[in-house]
Design an enzyme around this catalytic site. Structure first.
Site, PDB file in Angstrom:
ATOM      1  N   ASP A  76       0.825  -1.212   0.000  1.00  0.00           N
ATOM      2  CA  ASP A  76       0.000   0.000   0.000  1.00  0.00           C
ATOM      3  C   ASP A  76       0.854   1.254   0.000  1.00  0.00           C
ATOM      4  O   ASP A  76       2.063   1.211   0.214  1.00  0.00           O
ATOM      5  CB  ASP A  76      -0.936   0.013   1.207  1.00  0.00           C
ATOM      6  CG  ASP A  76      -0.194  -0.011   2.537  1.00  0.00           C
ATOM      7  OD1 ASP A  76       0.777  -0.785   2.649  1.00  0.00           O
ATOM      8  OD2 ASP A  76      -0.588   0.728   3.460  1.00  0.00           O
ATOM      9  N   ASP A 113       7.459   4.982  -1.448  1.00  0.00           N
ATOM     10  CA  ASP A 113       7.190   4.356  -0.152  1.00  0.00           C
ATOM     11  C   ASP A 113       5.889   3.560  -0.303  1.00  0.00           C
ATOM     12  O   ASP A 113       4.810   4.128  -0.213  1.00  0.00           O
ATOM     13  CB  ASP A 113       7.058   5.441   0.914  1.00  0.00           C
ATOM     14  CG  ASP A 113       6.675   4.908   2.280  1.00  0.00           C
ATOM     15  OD1 ASP A 113       6.742   3.683   2.489  1.00  0.00           O
ATOM     16  OD2 ASP A 113       6.279   5.720   3.128  1.00  0.00           O
ATOM     17  N   GLU A 143       0.152  -1.166   5.622  1.00  0.00           N
ATOM     18  CA  GLU A 143       1.259  -0.734   6.481  1.00  0.00           C
ATOM     19  C   GLU A 143       1.056   0.690   6.953  1.00  0.00           C
ATOM     20  O   GLU A 143       1.403   1.046   8.085  1.00  0.00           O
ATOM     21  CB  GLU A 143       2.584  -0.851   5.715  1.00  0.00           C
ATOM     22  CG  GLU A 143       3.831  -0.607   6.555  1.00  0.00           C
ATOM     23  CD  GLU A 143       4.295   0.843   6.554  1.00  0.00           C
ATOM     24  OE1 GLU A 143       5.239   1.168   7.307  1.00  0.00           O
ATOM     25  OE2 GLU A 143       3.708   1.666   5.814  1.00  0.00           O
TER      26      GLU A 143
END
Length: 489
Positions: A76, A113, A143
């Site tokens: 994610d 990220d 996350e």
């Protein structure tokens, strides 16, 4: 945009990921993408009830007896966007932009990220020139919303005793520890009443801050839009009666809020004076953040009067509790110079009926420091006649400087580069903190390329450091599978 960049297979996978929607808790499209990729290569894929994926990758010839290594990253991403951007990561619309040695996105988060980890794992499996022992690719979900995927991980899916987390964001740094975290929700109910028919309403918006990651960038002292909007209204309310109808701001629990909006009601004859006072507060706030957030602003616009608002007394109480919520670094690490040990960040303000909810994320690598900060939040809630809910996410990941994985990574680093790496910890949550509790005796390490301003539309990744990251990853899995490095069975 990324044509001819090295390593080409990595950038090809990364570009594909930017076209796939992967917001936290809604990772189905990227799960389908990875599942299809594994099936095409005949790789065994398993998942748990939380939807985490584990892909088994056989060793390259001659490395079959090497220890199993788990490579790990999350599927994610934080889906932030500028209000006027036509792009939207929640719909798989990320437009890549190159600025010299940096890759960023047009008006949205980039998703480096942790798209970097997923792309690297896929590219490594496809690289026939990269020797490695047996691997497991652990791709977790959710996350960015409290490490939910890692918290729900079925540890029995993992066979490796070495875990390599690919979610660090600083080149030349080898990460061996991280902060734990706790979410808190201060819920303050307060009395509301109808407005006087002669009242007028103003919508006041705080905007222009840089925002950023509330862990990795908390030490920069950037403006928190919820906090300085509350401060401005509190200053205005000390001179002109006003009633608060709503206060909403922030989009992600782990991002410093860049914007927030309040609707206030004032007497018609006071509206111009309120605008003047807001301008005065804005000038002071801009001066305070001149070095960190030079474009912060307060914008007041006429608004349709709401049916009701919090009473004057309730307004004072609510603005007081916003002021009392701590935000920013609270203690520095005694182990690593310049590293924040404990912090808290007010990430969201939500108006629902007569309740104002203030959602904070508190982090610390020292578990014993948590109770003091949480006690402060509890006291703030009590002063407002409200209550607080806590959700402990995970404890800290304590450094092990004698780690065999760290020793092997140093060897790979020294073989690949002329500079000296920095061994450190991070003031952010890494899934290692949770996974290490679920799988006994895991030897863990984390590293990655240089990623700046994650969780904001200014997110960018350094292209040269991606190539360094790739070189180190390939060298590390090679070193771990050498029969003479002490890791082989």
């Amino acid at each position: 945009m990324v044509e001819h960049l090295e390593p080409e297979p990595f950038w090809a996978h990364f570009t594909q990921l930017t076209k796939i929607a992967r917001p936290s808790r809604h990772e189905e499209p990227v799960i389908a993408h990875v599942t299809a990729w594994a099936a095409e290569r005949g790789l065994r894929l398993r998942s748990d009830s939380t939807r985490n994926l584990v892909i088994d990758v056989p060793a390259t010839p001659g490395r079959e007896d090497a220890p199993m290594v788990v490579l790990q990253g999350h599927l994610d991403m934080v889906c932030e966007r500028q209000p006027d951007s036509p792009n939207d990561p929640t719909e798989g619309r990320i437009e890549l932009l190159r600025d010299g040695d940096w890759l960023t996105a047009d008006g949205t988060t980039l998703g480096a990220d942790d798209g970097v980890a997923i792309a690297a794992m896929m590219a490594l499996v496809e690289d026939e020139q990269a020797p490695h022992g047996p691997l497991q690719l652990l791709m977790t979900v959710a996350e960015e919303v409290g490490l939910e995927g890692a918290n729900g991980l079925d540890g029995s899916l993992l066979d490796g005793k070495i875990l390599v987390n690919l979610d660090s964001e600083e080149d030349r740094k080898l990460t061996v520890g991280c902060a734990g975290s706790t979410d808190s929700w201060v819920r303050a109910p307060a009395s509301r009443a109808p407005l006087d028919p002669s009242s007028v309403a103003l919508s006041v918006t705080a905007e222009g801050g840089l925002g950023g990651h509330s862990g990795m960038q908390i030490q920069l002292g950037r403006a928190n839009a919820i906090k300085y909007l509350g401060r401005a209204l509190r200053e205005v309310g000390a001179q002109v009666p006003l009633r608060l109808a709503s206060l909403d701001g922030g989009k992600s629990r782990n991002a410093i809020p860049r914007d927030a909006t309040a609707v206030i009601a004032v007497a018609a004859g006071d509206a111009e004076r309120v605008r003047e006072l807001l301008a005065q507060s804005e000038a002071t706030i801009r001066d305070e953040y001149a070095k960190t957030d030079p474009d912060v602003s307060l914008v007041a616009a006429d608004s349709e009067p709401p049916a009701d608002a919090w009473t004057a007394a309730a307004t004072d109480e609510l603005l007081d509790v916003v002021a009392l919520i701590p935000t920013g670094p609270l203690a520095l690490s005694p182990d690593f110079d310049g590293l924040v040990e404990t912090s808290t960040s007010l990430g969201e303000a939500i108006t629902e009926g007569d309740v104002l909810t203030l959602h904070s994320l508190t982090r610390s690598s020292n578990d014993a420091a948590m109770p003091g900060v949480l006690g402060t939040l509890e006291a703030a809630a009590r002063r407002a006649g409200g209550e607080v809910e806590f959700k402990h996410n995970y404890g800290g990941w304590r450094p092990n400087l004698d780690s065999p994985a760290l020793a092997a990574l140093r060897v790979a680093y020294d073989r690949s580069f002329d500079d000296t790496p920095i061994v450190t910890a991070v003031h952010a949550g890494l899934e290692t903190a949770v996974i290490g509790d679920k799988v006994a005796n895991l030897d863990m390490i984390s590293f990655g390329p240089q990623i700046e301003s994650p969780h904001s539309p200014d997110e960018r990744v350094s292209i040269p450091t991606v190539e360094r990251f790739w070189t180190l990853l390939v060298g590390f899995v090679d070193e771990l599978s050498q029969p003479t490095n002490g890791h082989a069975r």
